[in-house]
Scaffold this active site. Structure first.
Site, PDB file in Angstrom:
ATOM      1  N   LEU A 191     -43.530  -4.449  -0.112  1.00 54.73           N
ATOM      2  CA  LEU A 191     -42.093  -4.277   0.118  1.00 54.73           C
ATOM      3  C   LEU A 191     -41.972  -3.679   1.514  1.00 54.73           C
ATOM      4  O   LEU A 191     -41.837  -2.473   1.701  1.00 54.73           O
ATOM      5  CB  LEU A 191     -41.468  -3.348  -0.925  1.00 54.73           C
TER       6      LEU A 191
ATOM      7  N   ILE B 126     -39.022  -1.348   2.790  1.00 55.18           N
ATOM      8  CA  ILE B 126     -39.014  -0.073   2.073  1.00 55.18           C
ATOM      9  C   ILE B 126     -40.220   0.766   2.482  1.00 55.18           C
ATOM     10  O   ILE B 126     -40.117   1.990   2.657  1.00 55.18           O
ATOM     11  CB  ILE B 126     -38.996  -0.305   0.552  1.00 55.18           C
TER      12      ILE B 126
ATOM     13  N   LEU C  94     -31.973  -9.301  -2.796  1.00 54.51           N
ATOM     14  CA  LEU C  94     -33.235 -10.028  -2.851  1.00 54.51           C
ATOM     15  C   LEU C  94     -33.105 -11.200  -3.821  1.00 54.51           C
ATOM     16  O   LEU C  94     -32.411 -11.119  -4.837  1.00 54.51           O
ATOM     17  CB  LEU C  94     -34.361  -9.099  -3.296  1.00 54.51           C
TER      18      LEU C  94
ATOM     19  N   VAL D 190     -24.956 -23.367 -15.374  1.00 50.16           N
ATOM     20  CA  VAL D 190     -25.805 -23.457 -16.558  1.00 50.16           C
ATOM     21  C   VAL D 190     -24.869 -23.546 -17.758  1.00 50.16           C
ATOM     22  O   VAL D 190     -24.104 -22.608 -18.008  1.00 50.16           O
ATOM     23  CB  VAL D 190     -26.722 -22.226 -16.692  1.00 50.16           C
TER      24      VAL D 190
ATOM     25  N   VAL E 119     -28.272 -18.202 -13.888  1.00 48.67           N
ATOM     26  CA  VAL E 119     -26.872 -18.221 -13.462  1.00 48.67           C
ATOM     27  C   VAL E 119     -26.679 -17.479 -12.144  1.00 48.67           C
ATOM     28  O   VAL E 119     -25.856 -17.883 -11.314  1.00 48.67           O
ATOM     29  CB  VAL E 119     -25.946 -17.656 -14.557  1.00 48.67           C
TER      30      VAL E 119
END
EC number: 4.1.1.47
Length: 593
Positions: free
Chosen positions: A476, A479, A421, A25, A51
């Site tokens: 999730l 988790i 993630l 970028v 980025v």
């Protein structure tokens, strides 16, 4: 000697080092570098939307093909800090990527200038080298050292930070006189390898544990040759998966607490020797060291000296690049074969194959909502032997490793130790950029998918097609499962009634609309019998439009995936397979073409 800007000299260095693609970028502090890239030509630039996304694209690019080094470009300040997660991920998995950032002029570095941050200090703990170049004449030499370090010893990432005035300063540089520095790789001695093979011969039930170092060294063919010469079953780690085809008679299965096969764990526990090559004995592979080493001799070969003895103390430790070691291992094994010294291991191999036929998990469920196991079964049927899977972390990744099949090295692209993630979408784009003809299929849960979902627009803009399988339980999931130990289900629900999309049935985000809004194609599936047709439709859409195609499968909200605290204490929350109908895509029941 020719005079040119430091950034123009940098372009010649990148060319000589084999760089043809960059992800990034642009911004004010890196614009001189971009001006040199535009002037020089020869580098394809793929514009990311974040980025961090660009840096994970660089990771995917490196991981896809032996010899590649992904390059990520960004401006000063937050662009550099956005790269830190990828530097950590790359460092943990021994992946070379080059991050180049712009910086405030040297005179303003300590005056709290706009977007001026000490990125050198921030990046050092997660890179092989991080440096702010303060002398313009050093730019080509710092880059030369960067490439040398990235390729030498244990591979890893580098960050080079270029102040604005350093970039535009004029230096003397002769491109014709530039040569890349020789790469250093430690190599085992003949004596060490002979000792290792002697120990292997003495074992009755040995296994080879092949790690990501085998893949990084481009040594999968040698690994398979050595296993076949010695008739020793192979246990790939998650990062080594694909070094031997899943349907090879010596592929004994993966071992661990999560991403493992029932038959793999059983074989490891029945063994009397572990011959590790290019692996780090990670805790999710070993469980407790006491259980893993009990009654077993351990040989450990690794490129990084400080890995030997870090987790467990081997009976023999050898510091060596995996390819160098395997070259000698094959040579010594061939000599011993000719001398009639290699033992017959038919009974041990047969035992391993029997476990592979009988210790299976059930994948064939007809439930609605869909059980995740059925999705992976349909993926096995749909995508064939040449598929390259890309994924990161979560129940989606754990179940994928338990139920999918991989047949080639670099066809399971996974960030292993860091597991950030959001990694999957940009990494898949990087893999496709490195090898546009590869059959790439990404796998995400809904939370991983949402983290850097905007990068789908990059695939649409630059016509980078691949299929992204999205398994959506609006949770999730990993988790939630780990919270069972705390008797809670807290702050992990992603479901809500979407006032704009009643068709998602309370599962929250309408991923189909989002993907289509970003210029991609998307399909949603609710029933197991519709999964296979959706995959075929996705292939057709991908070929027609040359963009990413998302196949979202709405899952049951709660599924607990097999995992445990020890290799002999993995809990099976679902039915195990009793026959071929329960697990029809296991390699013992299905022929892959």
């Amino acid at each position: 000697m020719a005079k040119m800007r430091a950034v123009d000299a940098a372009m010649y260095v990148l060319e000589k080092e084999g760089i043809t693609t960059a992800f990034g970028v642009p911004g004010a502090a890196i614009n001189p570098f971009y001006s040199a890239m535009r002037k020089h030509g020869g580098i394809r630039h793929i514009l990311a939307r974040h980025v961090e996304g660009a840096s994970h694209m660089a990771e995917g690019y490196t991981r896809a093909t032996a010899g590649n080094i992904g390059v990520c470009l960004g401006t000063s300040g937050p662009a550099g800090t956005d790269m830190i997660t990828a530097l950590y991920s790359a460092s943990a998995d021994s992946i070379p990527i080059l991050c180049i950032t712009g910086q405030a002029p040297r005179a303003r570095l300590h005056k709290e200038d706009f977007q001026a941050v000490d990125i050198e200090a921030i990046a050092k703990p997660v890179s092989k080298m991080a440096v702010t170049v303060r002398e313009a004449a050093l730019v080509p030499r710092v880059l030369q050292q960067a490439f040398h370090l990235m390729r030498s010893g244990r591979p890893g990432p580098v960050l080079v930070d270029l102040p604005f005035d350093v970039q535009v300063a004029e230096i003397e540089f002769d491109p014709d006189m530039y040569e890349p520095l020789p790469v250093y790789k430690p190599a085992a001695s003949r004596m060490q390898i002979e000792k290792a093979v002697e120990m292997l011969i003495q074992a009755e039930r040995p296994v080879i544990v092949a790690g990501g170092g085998v893949i990084n060294a481009d040594a999968a063919a040698l690994l398979q040759q050595f296993a076949e010469l010695t008739s020793v079953p192979v246990i790939p780690t998650l990062m080594g998966w694909g070094c031997i085809p899943d349907d090879h008679e010596l592929m004994a299965g993966m071992v661990g607490l999560q991403t493992a096969h029932r038959y793999g764990n059983a074989t490891l526990l029945a063994s009397d020797m572990v011959f590790g090559i290019g692996n780090r004995f990670a805790n999710r592979h070993t469980g407790s060291v006491e259980k893993y080493t009990e009654g077993r001799k351990i040989v450990h070969i690794d490129i990084e000296p400080t890995q030997i003895g870090r987790v467990l103390c081997p009976d023999l430790g050898i510091v060596s690049d995996a390819k160098a070691a395997l070259t000698l291992l094959v040579e010594v094994a061939q000599e011993m074969q000719k001398a009639g010294r290699l033992p017959c291991r038919k009974e041990w191999v047969a035992d391993c194959q029997q476990r592979k036929r009988t210790l299976l998990r059930k994948t064939h469920f007809d439930n609605v909502p869909v059980k995740p196991q059925r999705v992976y079964e349909e993926m096995n049927k749909a995508f064939g032997r040449d598929v390259c899977y890309v994924t990161t972390i979560g129940l989606s990744q754990i179940a994928a490793a338990q139920m999918l099949h991989v047949f080639k090295d670099r066809h399971w692209i996974n960030c292993g130790q860091a597991g950030p993630l959001g990694w999957t979408i940009p990494a898949a784009l990087g893999v496709c950029a490195a090898d546009p003809k590869r059959n790439v299929v990404a796998i995400s849960g809904d939370f991983d998918f949402q983290f850097l979902i905007e990068e789908l627009a990059v695939g649409a803009q630059f016509n980078i097609p691949y299929i992204h399988v999205l398994v959506n339980n609006a949770y999730l999931g990993l988790i939630r499962q780990s919270q069972r130990a705390f008797d809670m289900d807290y702050c992990v629900q992603l479901a809500f009634e979407n006032i704009n999309s009643s068709e998602v049935n309370g599962y929250g985000v309408d991923h189909v609309k989002v993907a289509e809004g970003l210029g991609c194609k998307a399909i949603r599936v609710f029933k197991p019998e519709d999964i296979a047709p959706a995959f075929e439709q996705a292939k057709a859409l991908m070929a027609q439009y040359r963009v990413p195609v998302v196949v979202e499968v709405i899952l049951e909200r709660v599924t607990n995936i097999s995992m445990g605290s020890e290799l002999d204490n993995v809990m099976e929350f679902e039915d195990i397979a009793d026959n071929a109908a329960d697990a029809p895509t296991e390699t013992c029941f299905m022929h892959y073409e």
